[in-house]
Design a protein around this motif. Structure first.
Motif, PDB file in Angstrom:
ATOM      1  N   THR A 244       0.859  -1.180   0.000  1.00 20.17           N
ATOM      2  CA  THR A 244       0.000   0.000   0.000  1.00 20.17           C
ATOM      3  C   THR A 244       0.888   1.219   0.000  1.00 20.17           C
ATOM      4  O   THR A 244       2.050   1.163   0.386  1.00 20.17           O
ATOM      5  N   ARG A 245       0.316   2.328  -0.383  1.00 18.29           N
ATOM      6  CA  ARG A 245       1.115   3.536  -0.352  1.00 18.29           C
ATOM      7  C   ARG A 245       0.218   4.729  -0.079  1.00 18.29           C
ATOM      8  O   ARG A 245      -0.944   4.742  -0.439  1.00 18.29           O
ATOM      9  N   ALA A 246       0.803   5.694   0.552  1.00 18.75           N
ATOM     10  CA  ALA A 246       0.093   6.939   0.751  1.00 18.75           C
ATOM     11  C   ALA A 246       0.176   7.712  -0.551  1.00 18.75           C
ATOM     12  O   ALA A 246       1.231   7.760  -1.184  1.00 18.75           O
ATOM     13  N   ALA A 247      -0.953   8.287  -0.983  1.00 17.79           N
ATOM     14  CA  ALA A 247      -0.928   9.076  -2.202  1.00 17.79           C
ATOM     15  C   ALA A 247      -0.027  10.282  -1.984  1.00 17.79           C
ATOM     16  O   ALA A 247      -0.205  11.030  -1.025  1.00 17.79           O
ATOM     17  N   ALA A 248       0.992  10.413  -2.821  1.00 18.30           N
ATOM     18  CA  ALA A 248       1.939  11.507  -2.623  1.00 18.30           C
ATOM     19  C   ALA A 248       1.887  12.428  -3.826  1.00 18.30           C
ATOM     20  O   ALA A 248       1.783  11.969  -4.963  1.00 18.30           O
ATOM     21  N   GLU A 249       1.972  13.706  -3.574  1.00 17.19           N
ATOM     22  CA  GLU A 249       2.076  14.662  -4.667  1.00 17.19           C
ATOM     23  C   GLU A 249       3.512  14.662  -5.157  1.00 17.19           C
ATOM     24  O   GLU A 249       4.439  14.587  -4.346  1.00 17.19           O
ATOM     25  N   GLY A 250       3.692  14.708  -6.476  1.00 20.13           N
ATOM     26  CA  GLY A 250       5.046  14.706  -7.011  1.00 20.13           C
ATOM     27  C   GLY A 250       5.817  15.929  -6.541  1.00 20.13           C
ATOM     28  O   GLY A 250       5.289  17.044  -6.502  1.00 20.13           O
ATOM     29  N   GLY A 251       7.047  15.749  -6.146  1.00 20.79           N
ATOM     30  CA  GLY A 251       7.900  16.855  -5.736  1.00 20.79           C
ATOM     31  C   GLY A 251       8.609  17.427  -6.949  1.00 20.79           C
ATOM     32  O   GLY A 251       8.105  17.352  -8.067  1.00 20.79           O
ATOM     33  N   LYS A 252       9.802  17.968  -6.733  1.00 23.23           N
ATOM     34  CA  LYS A 252      10.525  18.508  -7.881  1.00 23.23           C
ATOM     35  C   LYS A 252      11.278  17.383  -8.611  1.00 23.23           C
ATOM     36  O   LYS A 252      11.494  16.310  -8.035  1.00 23.23           O
ATOM     37  N   ALA A 281      10.636  13.643  -7.181  1.00 24.11           N
ATOM     38  CA  ALA A 281      10.804  13.100  -5.838  1.00 24.11           C
ATOM     39  C   ALA A 281       9.490  12.443  -5.407  1.00 24.11           C
ATOM     40  O   ALA A 281       8.409  12.988  -5.633  1.00 24.11           O
ATOM     41  N   GLY A 282       9.581  11.296  -4.823  1.00 26.07           N
ATOM     42  CA  GLY A 282       8.396  10.611  -4.332  1.00 26.07           C
ATOM     43  C   GLY A 282       7.629   9.855  -5.400  1.00 26.07           C
ATOM     44  O   GLY A 282       6.563   9.316  -5.145  1.00 26.07           O
ATOM     45  N   GLU A 283       8.192   9.795  -6.601  1.00 26.76           N
ATOM     46  CA  GLU A 283       7.474   9.162  -7.700  1.00 26.76           C
ATOM     47  C   GLU A 283       8.127   7.835  -8.096  1.00 26.76           C
ATOM     48  O   GLU A 283       9.335   7.680  -7.995  1.00 26.76           O
ATOM     49  N   VAL A 284       7.308   6.896  -8.531  1.00 25.15           N
ATOM     50  CA  VAL A 284       7.826   5.642  -9.058  1.00 25.15           C
ATOM     51  C   VAL A 284       7.522   5.594 -10.549  1.00 25.15           C
ATOM     52  O   VAL A 284       6.360   5.649 -10.951  1.00 25.15           O
ATOM     53  N   LEU A 285       8.575   5.524 -11.351  1.00 23.44           N
ATOM     54  CA  LEU A 285       8.392   5.380 -12.797  1.00 23.44           C
ATOM     55  C   LEU A 285       8.623   3.923 -13.160  1.00 23.44           C
ATOM     56  O   LEU A 285       9.678   3.366 -12.865  1.00 23.44           O
ATOM     57  N   GLY A 286       7.627   3.298 -13.763  1.00 24.34           N
ATOM     58  CA  GLY A 286       7.772   1.906 -14.183  1.00 24.34           C
ATOM     59  C   GLY A 286       8.169   1.844 -15.641  1.00 24.34           C
ATOM     60  O   GLY A 286       7.578   2.509 -16.484  1.00 24.34           O
ATOM     61  N   LEU A 416      18.539   0.879   2.161  1.00 22.71           N
ATOM     62  CA  LEU A 416      18.991   1.362   3.458  1.00 22.71           C
ATOM     63  C   LEU A 416      20.003   2.493   3.334  1.00 22.71           C
ATOM     64  O   LEU A 416      20.306   3.169   4.305  1.00 22.71           O
ATOM     65  N   GLN A 417      20.540   2.673   2.136  1.00 16.54           N
ATOM     66  CA  GLN A 417      21.460   3.794   1.959  1.00 16.54           C
ATOM     67  C   GLN A 417      20.723   5.083   1.687  1.00 16.54           C
ATOM     68  O   GLN A 417      21.339   6.114   1.414  1.00 16.54           O
ATOM     69  N   GLU A 418      19.391   5.036   1.745  1.00 19.48           N
ATOM     70  CA  GLU A 418      18.551   6.214   1.554  1.00 19.48           C
ATOM     71  C   GLU A 418      18.959   7.013   0.318  1.00 19.48           C
ATOM     72  O   GLU A 418      19.425   8.151   0.408  1.00 19.48           O
ATOM     73  N   PRO A 419      18.796   6.412  -0.882  1.00 19.76           N
ATOM     74  CA  PRO A 419      19.211   7.123  -2.091  1.00 19.76           C
ATOM     75  C   PRO A 419      18.270   8.286  -2.421  1.00 19.76           C
ATOM     76  O   PRO A 419      17.122   8.314  -1.970  1.00 19.76           O
ATOM     77  N   ARG A 420      18.779   9.237  -3.210  1.00 17.54           N
ATOM     78  CA  ARG A 420      17.914  10.272  -3.805  1.00 17.54           C
ATOM     79  C   ARG A 420      17.165   9.641  -4.970  1.00 17.54           C
ATOM     80  O   ARG A 420      15.993   9.924  -5.187  1.00 17.54           O
ATOM     81  N   VAL A 421      17.878   8.852  -5.737  1.00 16.51           N
ATOM     82  CA  VAL A 421      17.280   8.163  -6.879  1.00 16.51           C
ATOM     83  C   VAL A 421      17.695   6.700  -6.792  1.00 16.51           C
ATOM     84  O   VAL A 421      18.872   6.402  -6.598  1.00 16.51           O
ATOM     85  N   LEU A 422      16.743   5.807  -6.937  1.00 15.08           N
ATOM     86  CA  LEU A 422      17.076   4.387  -6.969  1.00 15.08           C
ATOM     87  C   LEU A 422      16.584   3.801  -8.288  1.00 15.08           C
ATOM     88  O   LEU A 422      15.434   3.976  -8.661  1.00 15.08           O
ATOM     89  N   ASP A 445       7.784   2.553   0.271  1.00 17.81           N
ATOM     90  CA  ASP A 445       8.115   3.313   1.471  1.00 17.81           C
ATOM     91  C   ASP A 445       9.244   4.299   1.180  1.00 17.81           C
ATOM     92  O   ASP A 445       9.237   5.430   1.663  1.00 17.81           O
ATOM     93  N   LEU A 446      10.198   3.829   0.385  1.00 19.33           N
ATOM     94  CA  LEU A 446      11.323   4.688   0.045  1.00 19.33           C
ATOM     95  C   LEU A 446      10.827   5.893  -0.752  1.00 19.33           C
ATOM     96  O   LEU A 446      11.260   7.028  -0.521  1.00 19.33           O
ATOM     97  N   ALA A 447       9.903   5.638  -1.677  1.00 14.52           N
ATOM     98  CA  ALA A 447       9.342   6.746  -2.457  1.00 14.52           C
ATOM     99  C   ALA A 447       8.598   7.706  -1.535  1.00 14.52           C
ATOM    100  O   ALA A 447       8.692   8.926  -1.678  1.00 14.52           O
ATOM    101  N   ALA A 448       7.872   7.150  -0.561  1.00 13.28           N
ATOM    102  CA  ALA A 448       7.118   8.004   0.349  1.00 13.28           C
ATOM    103  C   ALA A 448       8.058   8.898   1.159  1.00 13.28           C
ATOM    104  O   ALA A 448       7.675   9.976   1.595  1.00 13.28           O
ATOM    105  N   ARG A 449       9.309   8.432   1.337  1.00 15.15           N
ATOM    106  CA  ARG A 449      10.269   9.264   2.062  1.00 15.15           C
ATOM    107  C   ARG A 449      10.917  10.302   1.146  1.00 15.15           C
ATOM    108  O   ARG A 449      11.828  11.000   1.550  1.00 15.15           O
ATOM    109  N   GLY A 450      10.481  10.336  -0.109  1.00 17.12           N
ATOM    110  CA  GLY A 450      10.942  11.419  -0.979  1.00 17.12           C
ATOM    111  C   GLY A 450      11.973  11.035  -2.016  1.00 17.12           C
ATOM    112  O   GLY A 450      12.560  11.907  -2.650  1.00 17.12           O
ATOM    113  N   ALA A 451      12.218   9.760  -2.228  1.00 23.60           N
ATOM    114  CA  ALA A 451      13.171   9.361  -3.258  1.00 23.60           C
ATOM    115  C   ALA A 451      12.449   9.206  -4.599  1.00 23.60           C
ATOM    116  O   ALA A 451      11.250   8.941  -4.638  1.00 23.60           O
ATOM    117  N   ALA A 452      13.197   9.378  -5.657  1.00 26.46           N
ATOM    118  CA  ALA A 452      12.675   9.094  -6.988  1.00 26.46           C
ATOM    119  C   ALA A 452      13.092   7.678  -7.353  1.00 26.46           C
ATOM    120  O   ALA A 452      14.248   7.311  -7.137  1.00 26.46           O
TER     121      ALA A 452
END
Lengths: 509, 310
Positions: A244-252, A281-286, A416-422, A445-452
């Motif tokens: 599940t995920r919290a709906a997040a608004e796309g960041g920059k 940020a916070g987005e998952v691109l498939g 666990l390395q808390e990337p900006r982009v994974l 969860d990683l995306a919810a913490r603001g990673a792309a």
């Protein structure tokens, strides 16, 4: 199953390796013309079981019967002679040889080359799997390569066909055609033993299922009568949690790729053609696509393994095109490639050493140029604990882990390395349902913490489950991204390039 | 300088003789490498073959027995390499280099009593009127049987690899040993056979040096022929035809530069001596540098260790 005589009957099959019991007292039977599913988590013992049936592994105890006669193949040749054929999960093909030679290698007494080529054409046409016998296998797409494997089996008119995860590399259209072929085969009386993690497929295709957990049979059922969720829970032995995920608004915009082209580094590689996309940020691109359409190359470009023109890849607006993997890691661009053994992890090195390999910079595992192995060990232990990696300890070699467990380790190490982009390629390839769910949840969860996050995968269900936007990679070109919500399977299939030159099986399907 | 002393027919005829040892060794190494095994011990197996063949021929008085002994000696040494790399899973590069050093040492040891001894002559094959044909007779039909055997072996290996089932299996093992194992082929046994064949061929090549080409025994007499055979396999893109060409080029250049030396060409002798190596490699590099399949002909599993664990 109440019909007269089962084609294959297995009684009390047991196989133990040092430290693990792969199969313990496994019994089931498959009747002629039936499609029987073998289900279980990674490490549940499915592969060992089919290897015993195919004569690659000898059971410690137990009996097998084929057509009522005792059956104990000492090697695969004997299994083939008795009418058992197998399509492998990792293709057992030879890249530099052509289709006819590959087929001949899988047969006991192949006819002369010209006759064989003729037979390949006939059989492949009859089952809707067209193949050119003279083409080099290394140049074929994943779907075509699988056709080679299947045709190789079909040429021997098998009584029992074993398929180990056949659909993981196919487009939805190709899966449909494969299923039509399999149903046609079953109608002709061939028994099929089918291993897959894709429960919906099993529900639509299989007549019966045997579920293994930790090497033991835990249930037999008719897949069509139970839900996919129930099947998964039988496999895992516990209730399953859907990511599940919290709906997040796309960041920059964090990762920006534009005008990216690359010539392949290997003779059988794909060239990338003018690829452009951006991830916030916070987005998952498939990124979907059939294997061999440029996924590996794209990952190499993003991770920094393949240098590209200046300006083609930007992180937080900064040009990283010319930077190597280490510098990119420092900037927060991390990647987990598809090939676990040898690319994402060094097989013969311990988990601690593997944790050090990518984590040394971001996790502060070095002091003044010296490696701090204690910290690396703590880091490895944290990965093992948080991602439920099943291993006796961090000092064990990466090679000793099962595929799913190593995958959890590799993905966990990057998360666990808390990337900006994974960037991940095939994050759940060959991973069972519950482990896959936990990997996906960790990505969300990683995306919810603001990673792309960029997820490259061939598993469309997975992409639909976790992506915000979806695009398809086809022959090195990337389609424009579309919102993942509301895309239908047919639309996706067409984005992926459809079924190439496939056609539905002729005759009764 | 007088180039007129060089007769084309004699030159070309001696080219075939000069090329034969390298051709034999290279064809053996080709089969070995096609199965995925990189044996860098060609030089060692050649020189072991050279002394085994020499000793056997001197003791029995029969060159044929000598050649058989050379093949056996080379194959025996190769099997040692096979045990190390296939059973004990040792590194192939290191084992191959060690094999070369070992071969040079043991051949010197065996050869101690054979310095200055004259071996029984290997007779020319009597082809009757064929060898009377002007030019061609001298060129093609006046050699000993080993020269023809080398050519026949090249043709045979080409046919074997291309058209026979066993050759297909051999190539498959070299292409992906895991897939071959999964299909039920005995990877280790097949590689052992290929290694032994490579050793036997290298041994024959070595014996041709000590029994025909020189003919006597001196320590270290192969003088790099094994290394050039290895190079020819690689730059010949693992194809028998190109390997034949490479061996003839090398042999031809060797003979030509000797003739040029005799003709007092005003070029330093050292330059002439190295010319066969340079020319052979340059030509083969140019041929294999083209794009496409030729440049990717290396067996995919070349030098990789196989263990049937999965």
């Amino acid at each position: 199953m109440s019909e007269a005589e089962p084609l294959l009957r297995i009684e009390g099959l047991t196989k133990a390796y040092p430290g693990v019991v792969a199969n313990s007292d496994v019994s089931f039977s498959v009747g002629p013309g039936r499609v029987h599913a073998l289900l279980g988590e990674n490490g549940a013992g499915k592969s060992t079981l089919v290897k015993m049936i195919y004569g690659l592994v000898r059971p410690d105890a137990g009996r097998m019967q084929l057509n009522g006669a005792p059956y104990a193949p000492p090697n695969p040749n004997a299994a083939r002679a008795s009418g058992v054929a197998m399509v492998f999960q990792h293709f057992s093909l030879f890249d530099a040889l052509d289709v006819a030679e590959n087929v001949a290698l899988g047969m006991e007494n192949p006819p002369p080359r010209r006759a064989l080529a003729q037979r390949i054409r006939e059989v492949s046409q009859a089952y809707g799997l067209p193949l050119d016998p003279a083409r080099t296998v290394g140049d074929l797409s994943a779907g075509e390569r699988q056709r080679v494997e299947i045709v190789r089996c079909l040429l021997q008119s098998p009584k029992l066909l074993i398929m180990d995860e056949p659909t993981s590399v196919l487009t939805p259209q190709e899966v449909e055609i494969l299923f039509a072929t399999l149903r046609q085969l079953a109608a002709e009386g061939t028994a099929i033993l089918y291993i897959s993690h894709k429960l919906e497929e099993i529900r639509s295709l299989c007549d019966g299922a045997t579920i293994l957990r930790l090497g033991k049979v835990v249930a037999n059922c008719t897949p069509a009568e139970v839900s996919a969720r129930e099947l998964a829970e039988m496999m895992v032995g516990q209730t399953l949690i859907t990511p599940t995920r919290a709906a997040a608004e796309g960041g920059k915009v964090v990762l920006e790729v534009s005008g990216l082209s690359l010539r392949p580094a290997t003779p059988f590689g794909t060239s990338l053609k003018d690829i452009g996309f951006s991830v916030r940020a916070g987005e998952v691109l498939g990124i979907g696509g059939v294997a061999g359409n440029g996924q590996d190359e794209l990952l190499a470009v993003l991770s920094g393994e393949a240098p590209v023109a200046a300006g083609a890849v930007r992180v937080d607006g900064r040009d990283v095109g010319a930077l190597g993997p280490v510098e990119r890691r420092r900037l927060g661009l991390l990647a987990a490639p598809e090939e676990r053994l040898g690319h994402a992890a060094a097989p013969d090195m311990s988990l601690t050493e593997n944790a050090m390999l990518t984590g040394s910079g971001r996790m502060g595992l070095e002091t003044r140029g010296f490696l701090d192995w204690r910290k690396a060990r703590v880091f490895a232990e944290r990965i093992i604990a948080e991602f439920d990696v099943r291993t006796p300890g961090p000092s064990h070699a990466a090679r000793s882990l099962s595929g799913g467990n190593l995958q959890k380790f590799v993905i966990g190490r990057e998360i666990l390395q808390e990337p900006r982009v994974l960037v991940v390629n095939q994050p759940t390839w060959g991973v069972d349902a519950s482990a896959a769910a936990s990997i996906r949840q960790a990505l969300l969860d990683l995306a919810a913490r603001g990673a792309a996050i960029v997820v490259i995968s061939q598993d469309l269900d997975e992409l639909m489950e976790i992506s915000d936007r979806f695009c398809a990679l086809n022959e090195g070109r990337l389609s424009p991204p579309r919102p993942a919500k509301g895309l239908s399977v047919e639309e996706i299939g067409l984005m992926l390039g459809g079924a190439h030159d496939l056609e539905a099986a002729h005759g009764t399907a | 300088m007088d180039l007129s002393v060089i007769s084309p027919a004699v030159l070309l005829a001696s080219l075939m003789v000069a090329a034969t040892p390298i051709l034999l060794a290279a064809i053996g190494e080709l089969v070995c490498e096609k199965s995925g095994v990189l044996n860098l011990g060609v030089e060692g197996m050649m020189i072991t073959g050279a002394i085994c063949g020499f000793a056997m021929a001197v003791e029995t008085g029969s060159p044929l027995v000598g050649f058989l002994g050379a093949a056996a000696g080379g194959a025996l040494l190769a099997l040692l390499f096979g045990v190390l790399t296939q059973l004990l899973l040792a590194n192939q590069v290191a084992s191959g280099l060690a094999l070369t050093l070992f071969g040079i040492g043991i051949s010197a040891l065996i050869g101690q009593g054979y310095r200055g001894v004259k071996p029984p002559p290997t007779t020319r094959l009597d082809l009757g009127p064929l060898s009377e044909i002007p030019f061609l007779g001298r060129l093609l039909f006046s050699h000993d049987w080993v020269v023809y055997f080398g050519l026949a072996l090249t043709l045979g290996v080409w046919l074997f690899l291309r058209y026979s089932r066993a050759g297909l299996v051999l190539r498959a093992v070299g292409e992906s040993h895991d897939a071959a194992h999964a299909l039920g082929y005995k990877v280790v046994a097949i590689r052992f056979a290929a290694i032994a064949f490579g050793g036997a061929c290298a041994g024959l090549g070595g014996a041709y040096l000590s029994l025909v080409r020189v003919p006597q025994w001196t320590d270290g007499m192969t003088a790099g022929a094994g290394w050039i055979a290895l190079a020819i396999v690689v730059f010949g893109s693992w194809r028998p035809g190109r390997i034949l060409l490479g061996a003839y080029l090398f042999g031809g250049m060797t003979v030509l530069q000797l003739n040029l030396q005799a003709a007092q060409l005003p070029v330093p002798v050292e330059v002439l001596s190295m010319s066969p190596f340079v020319l052979t490699i340059v030509v083969l590099v140019i041929m294999s540098a083209g794009r496409g399949r030729a440049s990717t002909a290396a067996p995919a599993m070349l030098g990789r260790v196989f263990h049937a664990s999965s």
